[in-house]
Design an enzyme around this catalytic site. Structure first.
Site, PDB file in Angstrom:
ATOM      1  N   LYS A 195       0.951  -1.692  -0.187  1.00 44.11           N
ATOM      2  CA  LYS A 195      -0.431  -0.267   0.138  1.00 44.11           C
ATOM      3  C   LYS A 195       0.794   1.708   0.067  1.00 44.11           C
ATOM      4  CE  LYS A 195      -3.444   2.867   2.127  1.00 44.11           C
ATOM      5  NZ  LYS A 195      -4.566   2.730   3.894  1.00 44.11           N
ATOM      6  N   GLU A 201      10.384  -4.775   4.272  1.00 43.70           N
ATOM      7  CA  GLU A 201      10.570  -6.357   3.633  1.00 43.70           C
ATOM      8  C   GLU A 201      10.409  -6.837   2.322  1.00 43.70           C
ATOM      9  OE1 GLU A 201       9.129  -4.580   6.070  1.00 43.70           O
ATOM     10  OE2 GLU A 201       9.675  -6.020   8.346  1.00 43.70           O
ATOM     11  N   GLY A 254      -4.664  -2.008   5.258  1.00 48.72           N
ATOM     12  CA  GLY A 254      -4.023  -2.975   4.136  1.00 48.72           C
ATOM     13  C   GLY A 254      -4.960  -4.451   4.557  1.00 48.72           C
ATOM     14  N   ARG A 255      -4.668  -4.469   5.889  1.00 53.01           N
ATOM     15  CA  ARG A 255      -5.383  -6.039   6.564  1.00 53.01           C
ATOM     16  C   ARG A 255      -6.944  -5.973   5.028  1.00 53.01           C
ATOM     17  NH1 ARG A 255      -4.937  -2.476  10.210  1.00 53.01           N
ATOM     18  NH2 ARG A 255      -6.595  -1.305  11.421  1.00 53.01           N
ATOM     19  N   GLU A 340      -4.906  -6.818  14.856  1.00 49.25           N
ATOM     20  CA  GLU A 340      -4.147  -5.922  15.007  1.00 49.25           C
ATOM     21  C   GLU A 340      -5.089  -4.436  14.516  1.00 49.25           C
ATOM     22  OE1 GLU A 340      -0.974  -5.105  10.878  1.00 49.25           O
ATOM     23  OE2 GLU A 340      -2.644  -4.193  10.157  1.00 49.25           O
ATOM     24  N   HIS A 371      -5.130 -33.829  16.785  1.00 49.22           N
ATOM     25  CA  HIS A 371      -4.446 -34.739  17.115  1.00 49.22           C
ATOM     26  C   HIS A 371      -2.670 -33.709  18.185  1.00 49.22           C
ATOM     27  CE1 HIS A 371      -6.116 -38.537  15.793  1.00 49.22           C
ATOM     28  NE2 HIS A 371      -6.366 -37.384  14.765  1.00 49.22           N
ATOM     29  N   LYS A 481       9.814   0.031  14.447  1.00 46.95           N
ATOM     30  CA  LYS A 481      10.221  -0.068  12.908  1.00 46.95           C
ATOM     31  C   LYS A 481      10.919   0.676  12.937  1.00 46.95           C
ATOM     32  CE  LYS A 481       6.039  -0.382  10.707  1.00 46.95           C
ATOM     33  NZ  LYS A 481       5.014  -1.161   9.930  1.00 46.95           N
TER      34      LYS A 481
HETATM   35  O1  F6P Z   1       3.450  -3.175   9.372  1.00 46.17           O
HETATM   36  C1  F6P Z   1       1.496  -3.287   9.671  1.00 46.17           C
HETATM   37  C2  F6P Z   1       1.633  -3.051   7.839  1.00 46.17           C
HETATM   38  O2  F6P Z   1       1.144  -1.726   8.419  1.00 46.17           O
HETATM   39  C3  F6P Z   1       0.104  -3.665   7.952  1.00 46.17           C
HETATM   40  O3  F6P Z   1      -1.017  -2.582   8.493  1.00 46.17           O
HETATM   41  C4  F6P Z   1       0.449  -3.679   6.283  1.00 46.17           C
HETATM   42  O4  F6P Z   1      -0.735  -4.442   5.956  1.00 46.17           O
HETATM   43  C5  F6P Z   1       1.140  -4.352   6.519  1.00 46.17           C
HETATM   44  O5  F6P Z   1       2.522  -3.638   7.175  1.00 46.17           O
HETATM   45  C6  F6P Z   1       1.903  -4.345   4.793  1.00 46.17           C
HETATM   46  O6  F6P Z   1       2.258  -2.365   4.186  1.00 46.17           O
HETATM   47  P1  F6P Z   1       2.455  -1.915   3.509  1.00 46.17           P
HETATM   48  O7  F6P Z   1       1.116  -3.041   2.419  1.00 46.17           O
HETATM   49  O8  F6P Z   1       2.191  -1.080   2.834  1.00 46.17           O
HETATM   50  O9  F6P Z   1       3.267  -3.216   2.391  1.00 46.17           O
END
Ligand code: F6P
Length: 508
Positions: A195, A201, A254-255, A340, A371, A481
């Site tokens: 987003k 990452e 995002g979620r 979240e 199990h 972060k």
């Molecule tokens: O760090 C949490 C977060 O902001 C989530 O809410 C989100 O889904 C994820 O990181 C990834 O963010 P982006 O889509 O901006 O890379």
């Protein structure tokens, strides 16, 4: 408002505690009253049966929860959600995921439809060979930019997958290497899903994926990238051609973004028609949630059960067991959605919350869980409300014995948790009276998956409104972060333990 809500909560705490067995004994119509079947459309788009009869909800509790719903201003909050008004006050934002499925304010629905059309054209062009032969897609994203696509591709893309999709989220290079090992660079596209288009990452993995393409004979690695983002200008800066950028609105969290261009790998894997069916299934749930009041509103009723256990009976966790291999990723999807969103300690207006908020969501697949961890569900000291999710139609074509055993086990667990079993030997006694709900879909197809996910989105929203919290921000993820950035920049000192770890790993 908050005084009225607090009073409604106090009232809820005053109930007697009949056992589940007692509740069934008292009310012969209990199953009928506490379960509901939701048809997703008139044209055979499937149906979902929800059964809350094995929870401790009863008529008095439902009445009091309905009073809480009113005291908490639920109708107005829901109206604002669907109208595209601000429902995320700390960031002054709307939360317009329903507009992506065609349910919301007109302008947002239109804007989303135009962006969806752009995505359809690209997906179909790729299917028709516009980018050459495409056998693999490495979808790079994290959190909401990965969990939804991973779930939907895994659930729906098994038999009909046109493109082999690998979702990579972890910055641990081992994850990306595994995807590289499974893909032929000459026939691989890379989707960079973020987003913000800044997440470290994702951008690190994306850079390495480009390098892998270049090192392996792809002449124009950037030409193999599709960007899925709410920040298209950042994707352009990063080198992606505008024709391969699929934007979505900033007002989509995002979620909650699976329905936007973040769902690109899903559409590529299952085809456009099925992707649209997934949205249609979600839209059917939206319409139900928007237009139904009180206990008949299924996501709201689920929230009543959630809050009964989390707030009144002190359950610290809730478990979700999918008796369907195709839904094995559902618990991790729900973990982000619920924790979240609702793992908060202040109300939407910044006051300390007046009780526990989101329980810890955990789970897995049945029958494997039986199990491994079900011992604790049956005899442990924690109260864990369980959701069982299953499909009447099998997902496999093997001997029907497989599905029969699967479903029998699912139903047996709910029955055993509730009934318990006395024994003279304490180690062999089951206390029973342990709650569960069952969600049974006719068939797990794109529409029912869409509806199932939307059900959980609205359930999460309903929980938040009744607790008075804002489910749409997530400031809790920022501090870690920030510290990681400081470590990277160097020159700052931290606590002795962290310093010791940095030294041991050679990062000092
Ligand atoms: O760090 C949490 C977060 O902001 C989530 O809410 C989100 O889904 C994820 O990181 C990834 O963010 P982006 O889509 O901006 O890379």
């Amino acid at each position: 408002m908050s005084e009225a809500r607090a009073a409604a909560w106090r009232n809820l705490g005053l109930h007697n505690d009949p056992t589940l067995i007692e509740l069934f004994r008292r009310d012969p119509r209990r199953v009928e009253k506490y379960s509901a079947r939701l048809e997703l459309g008139e044209e055979g788009q499937g149906a979902i049966l929800f059964d809350w009869s094995k929870t401790h909800l009863d008529d008095d509790l439902l009445t009091d929860f309905e009073a809480l719903t009113e005291a908490a201003g639920f109708s107005e909050a829901r109206r604002k959600l669907f109208a595209g008004e601000v429902v995320n006050p700390t960031e002054s934002r709307a939360a317009e995921h329903t507009a992506l499925r065609g349910v919301g304010n007109e302008a947002s629905v239109e804007e989303a439809a135009a962006l969806r059309e752009r995505m359809r054209l690209l997906v179909e062009a790729i299917h028709e060979g516009a980018l050459g032969e495409v056998k693999h897609l490495i979808h790079i994203g994290i959190g909401g930019s990965a969990l939804g696509p991973a779930l939907a591709v895994d659930a729906l893309g098994r038999d009909l997958s046109r493109v082999d999709v690998h979702v990579v989220s972890n910055v641990d290079g081992t994850a990306l290497e595994a995807a590289f090992a499974a893909c032929d660079p000459a026939t691989t596209l890379v989707a960079v899903a973020s987003k913000t288009f800044t997440t470290i990452e994702t951008m690190t993995n994306a850079g390495s994926a480009l390098k892998w393409l270049g090192d392996n004979g792809v002449a124009d690695p950037h030409g193999r990238v599709i960007a899925l983002t709410a920040q298209p200008e950042k994707a352009v800066e990063w080198g992606v051609d505008e024709t391969r950028i699929l934007p979505f609105a900033e007002s989509v969290g995002g979620r909650y973004s699976l329905w936007s261009s973040i769902g690109f790998p899903v559409a590529l894997a299952i085809g456009w028609e099925d992707f649209e069916s997934m949205l249609a299934g979600a839209a059917a749930m939206d319409a139900h949630f928007r237009d139904t009041d009180g206990r008949a509103n299924l996501p709201l009723r689920a929230a009543f059960a959630d809050l009964l256990y989390a707030r009144i009976k002190g359950a610290q966790t809730r478990a979700v067991f999918a008796y369907d291999e195709r839904l094995r990723l559902l618990p991790s999807y729900l973990q982000q959605l619920e924790m979240e969103s609702n793992g908060k300690r202040v109300t939407a207006d910044g006051k300390p919350v007046d009780g526990p908020t989101a329980p810890i969501t955990w789970g897995g697949v049945g029958t494997d869980g039986q199990h491994a961890v079900f011992q604790l569900l049956h005899q442990g000291m924690h109260l864990v409300p369980v959701d069982f999710i299953a499909s009447i139609a099998p997902g496999d074509a093997l001997d029907p014995a497989h599905h029969r055993i699967l479903l029998m086990n699912c139903f047996a667990q709910g029955a055993a948790l509730m009934a318990g079993k006395p024994s003279d030997d304490p180690a062999r006694a089951y206390p029973g009276d342990r709650p569960s709900a069952t969600i049974l879909v006719d068939d797990l197809d794109a529409a029912t998956l869409g509806a199932l996910i939307a059900f959980h989105e609205h359930r999460t929203f309903a929980n938040a409104v009744l607790m008075g919290i804002n489910p749409f921000d997530q400031f809790g993820v920022e501090l870690g972060k920030e510290i990681a950035k400081k470590i990277d920049a160097g020159g700052e000192s931290f606590d002795a333990s962290t310093e010791g770890l940095l030294k041991a790993a050679g990062l000092d």
